[in-house]
Design an enzyme around this catalytic site. Sequence first.
Site, PDB file in Angstrom:
ATOM      1  N   ASN A 277     -28.059 112.459  66.042  1.00  0.00           N
ATOM      2  CA  ASN A 277     -26.940 113.410  65.962  1.00  0.00           C
ATOM      3  C   ASN A 277     -26.731 113.788  64.496  1.00  0.00           C
ATOM      4  O   ASN A 277     -26.722 112.916  63.612  1.00  0.00           O
ATOM      5  CB  ASN A 277     -25.654 112.753  66.480  1.00  0.00           C
ATOM      6  CG  ASN A 277     -24.415 113.579  66.132  1.00  0.00           C
ATOM      7  OD1 ASN A 277     -24.168 114.622  66.729  1.00  0.00           O
ATOM      8  ND2 ASN A 277     -23.653 113.141  65.133  1.00  0.00           N
ATOM      9  N   GLU A 278     -26.576 115.053  64.238  1.00  0.00           N
ATOM     10  CA  GLU A 278     -26.289 115.543  62.883  1.00  0.00           C
ATOM     11  C   GLU A 278     -27.127 114.788  61.849  1.00  0.00           C
ATOM     12  O   GLU A 278     -26.601 114.259  60.853  1.00  0.00           O
ATOM     13  CB  GLU A 278     -24.787 115.471  62.581  1.00  0.00           C
ATOM     14  CG  GLU A 278     -23.997 116.393  63.497  1.00  0.00           C
ATOM     15  CD  GLU A 278     -22.578 116.745  63.021  1.00  0.00           C
ATOM     16  OE1 GLU A 278     -22.083 116.144  62.059  1.00  0.00           O
ATOM     17  OE2 GLU A 278     -21.981 117.667  63.631  1.00  0.00           O
TER      18      GLU A 278
ATOM     19  N   TYR B 128     -17.663 124.299  64.785  1.00  0.00           N
ATOM     20  CA  TYR B 128     -16.222 124.070  64.984  1.00  0.00           C
ATOM     21  C   TYR B 128     -15.425 125.254  64.470  1.00  0.00           C
ATOM     22  O   TYR B 128     -15.803 125.878  63.469  1.00  0.00           O
ATOM     23  CB  TYR B 128     -15.779 122.801  64.245  1.00  0.00           C
ATOM     24  CG  TYR B 128     -16.199 121.529  64.951  1.00  0.00           C
ATOM     25  CD1 TYR B 128     -15.483 121.046  66.030  1.00  0.00           C
ATOM     26  CD2 TYR B 128     -17.329 120.821  64.546  1.00  0.00           C
ATOM     27  CE1 TYR B 128     -15.862 119.878  66.691  1.00  0.00           C
ATOM     28  CE2 TYR B 128     -17.723 119.656  65.200  1.00  0.00           C
ATOM     29  CZ  TYR B 128     -16.978 119.191  66.280  1.00  0.00           C
ATOM     30  OH  TYR B 128     -17.363 118.038  66.933  1.00  0.00           O
TER      31      TYR B 128
ATOM     32  N   GLU C 202     -21.448 120.234  70.344  1.00  0.00           N
ATOM     33  CA  GLU C 202     -20.132 120.009  69.736  1.00  0.00           C
ATOM     34  C   GLU C 202     -19.549 121.367  69.400  1.00  0.00           C
ATOM     35  O   GLU C 202     -20.159 122.136  68.656  1.00  0.00           O
ATOM     36  CB  GLU C 202     -20.224 119.140  68.478  1.00  0.00           C
ATOM     37  CG  GLU C 202     -20.541 117.690  68.788  1.00  0.00           C
ATOM     38  CD  GLU C 202     -20.467 116.767  67.568  1.00  0.00           C
ATOM     39  OE1 GLU C 202     -19.713 117.074  66.627  1.00  0.00           O
ATOM     40  OE2 GLU C 202     -21.184 115.755  67.578  1.00  0.00           O
TER      41      GLU C 202
ATOM     42  N   GLU D 106     -16.526 110.208  72.069  1.00  0.00           N
ATOM     43  CA  GLU D 106     -17.059 109.407  70.960  1.00  0.00           C
ATOM     44  C   GLU D 106     -16.155 108.200  70.717  1.00  0.00           C
ATOM     45  O   GLU D 106     -14.952 108.240  70.986  1.00  0.00           O
ATOM     46  CB  GLU D 106     -17.125 110.285  69.701  1.00  0.00           C
ATOM     47  CG  GLU D 106     -17.660 109.545  68.472  1.00  0.00           C
ATOM     48  CD  GLU D 106     -18.027 110.465  67.322  1.00  0.00           C
ATOM     49  OE1 GLU D 106     -17.701 111.659  67.365  1.00  0.00           O
ATOM     50  OE2 GLU D 106     -18.659 109.963  66.365  1.00  0.00           O
TER      51      GLU D 106
ATOM     52  N   GLN E 187     -13.119 116.935  71.807  1.00  0.00           N
ATOM     53  CA  GLN E 187     -13.677 115.877  72.630  1.00  0.00           C
ATOM     54  C   GLN E 187     -12.769 115.696  73.849  1.00  0.00           C
ATOM     55  O   GLN E 187     -11.711 116.296  73.907  1.00  0.00           O
ATOM     56  CB  GLN E 187     -13.794 114.590  71.841  1.00  0.00           C
ATOM     57  CG  GLN E 187     -14.710 114.719  70.633  1.00  0.00           C
ATOM     58  CD  GLN E 187     -15.076 113.369  70.017  1.00  0.00           C
ATOM     59  OE1 GLN E 187     -14.741 112.295  70.489  1.00  0.00           O
ATOM     60  NE2 GLN E 187     -15.777 113.448  68.881  1.00  0.00           N
TER      61      GLN E 187
HETATM   62  O1  AHR Z   1     -16.560 115.414  66.728  1.00  0.00           O
HETATM   63  C1  AHR Z   1     -16.302 114.790  65.515  1.00  0.00           C
HETATM   64  C2  AHR Z   1     -17.524 114.709  64.615  1.00  0.00           C
HETATM   65  O2  AHR Z   1     -17.914 116.002  64.257  1.00  0.00           O
HETATM   66  C3  AHR Z   1     -18.769 114.124  65.216  1.00  0.00           C
HETATM   67  O3  AHR Z   1     -18.782 112.743  65.148  1.00  0.00           O
HETATM   68  C4  AHR Z   1     -19.855 114.690  64.362  1.00  0.00           C
HETATM   69  O4  AHR Z   1     -21.057 114.818  65.053  1.00  0.00           O
HETATM   70  C5  AHR Z   1     -19.281 116.024  63.909  1.00  0.00           C
HETATM   71  O5  AHR Z   1     -19.405 116.202  62.555  1.00  0.00           O
END
Ligand code: AHR
Length: 493
Positions: free
Chosen positions: A172-173, A239, A296, A25, A345
């Site tokens: 995205n999101e 995450y 992600e 990103e 990432q």
């Molecule tokens: O990976 C960092 C961020 O996490 C990304 O930009 C977003 O899609 C997510 O919230």
Amino acid sequence: MIKMTINADASKGTISRNLYGQFAEHLGRCIYEGIWVGKDSPIPNTDGIRNDVIGALKQAAVPVLRWPGGCFADEYHWKDGVGPIHERPRMINNNWGGVEENNHFGTHEFLRLCELIGAEPYISGNVGSGTVHEMQQWVEYMTFDGTSPMADWRKRNGREQPWKLTYFGVGNENWGCGGNMRPEYYADEYRRYATYVRNYSGNQIYKIACGANEDNYHWTEVLMREAGAYMDGLSMHYYTLPTGDWKDKGEAVGFGTEEWYVTLSKTLHMEELIIKHSAIMDKYDPDKKVALIVDEWGTWYNVEPGTNPGFLYQQNTLRDALVAGINLNLFHQHCDRVRMANIAQVVNVLQAMILTEGSRMLLTPTYHVFEMYKVHQDAERLEIVFDSPKIKHGDDEIPQLSVSASRDAEGRIHLSVCNLSHADDAEFRTELRGCNTAKASGRLLTANRLDAHNTFDSPETIKPVSLEGIVLKDGIVSFRLPPASVAVIALEG
Ligand code: AHR
């Protein structure tokens, strides 16, 4: 002694290579410095892209690379990132530190990076603040082979032939930074935008809809019900935060056994998410045509002290290696539905493969796991019969072991094993059914500290070594793993 049987003659589906995908990103020092240094940089580069990073990503066999975001994608206007580099407009990166984005790395540069590392591009389009027309033109620009306003512009910008573009994300999101939409609204927007993401000139696009955050099962339900027939993949983001608290996520280094186990327990939650989202998908798509795309995932800690909080730079330790190994084993286990995953990432951001500082680069423990595990890419998953011992910590209990096995096209069998215990060895006696094995070898990643990590002054503190002491006798493979370790055993006929 842990007894295990691998049924080598019973395939349980293909482990898509795309489970080993990466994500890049425009965030912090991922693209700029981490990948792109520009053609005039003293740092050795190919067309502006760092040679050391190209070499490392090739060695890890990165199959697919997602770009340009993340939250950045829904504020990205692709036309700003093509044409003569010094004429490109400068903008603010509103999501990540409010720093200047000079658009020097755009479509041509990203697709060149993919060519150089041998990865397929996965591009995320802008639904949140972009138009349908803009998205349609981007696809035309990249893939149309003939005369059209966008194809002609591409040619004037130096690229005669269209690119092959398979994976395209429609937003995205969009439940958050991508427009704060409700699922019903996004489902309709998805259908509208996706209509104009066209297959030009024989190029076939695999369309990926924005999926749920973590356990938002309602989002998956609505998307599958209202738009499932229009997509090839539905994403999901999860995450691993040691504390589970976004304000104070926990530290990347300097943690103890409590944080070790809490983190591994939280990362194991990925399995429940996959099972529950898949069950909803099964209801609308029993033939599993739509893939669950975990585009992600990874650890998210407090940023490295002294760094820009908007840049999400963190160290990467043996604990991250375990997180990587556990998640990859889980993705294999659910490869019937999970057919792509992209760790967040690739360089200098979150659970990165690679860290850079000026001209220096280091490979993280996470990188080493991806490189060791690459032998599973496109291999047939094999059934393993065994019961893992359990580890109790506080009120929680987690398995001591995470395992996966596969058979590659040449008939070699690979067994990946993570030992989650911080203190106990794991001694294995593995029976191989349905194959003849003449040779066994192994690679091991471990260290004598749970937070062992590589630094620019000591970049090889933690790296794979040969696993010693493997014994192969009468179709039984015996070996011992130290505490807090990840290993891959290769078994050949
Ligand atoms: O990976 C960092 C961020 O996490 C990304 O930009 C977003 O899609 C997510 O919230």
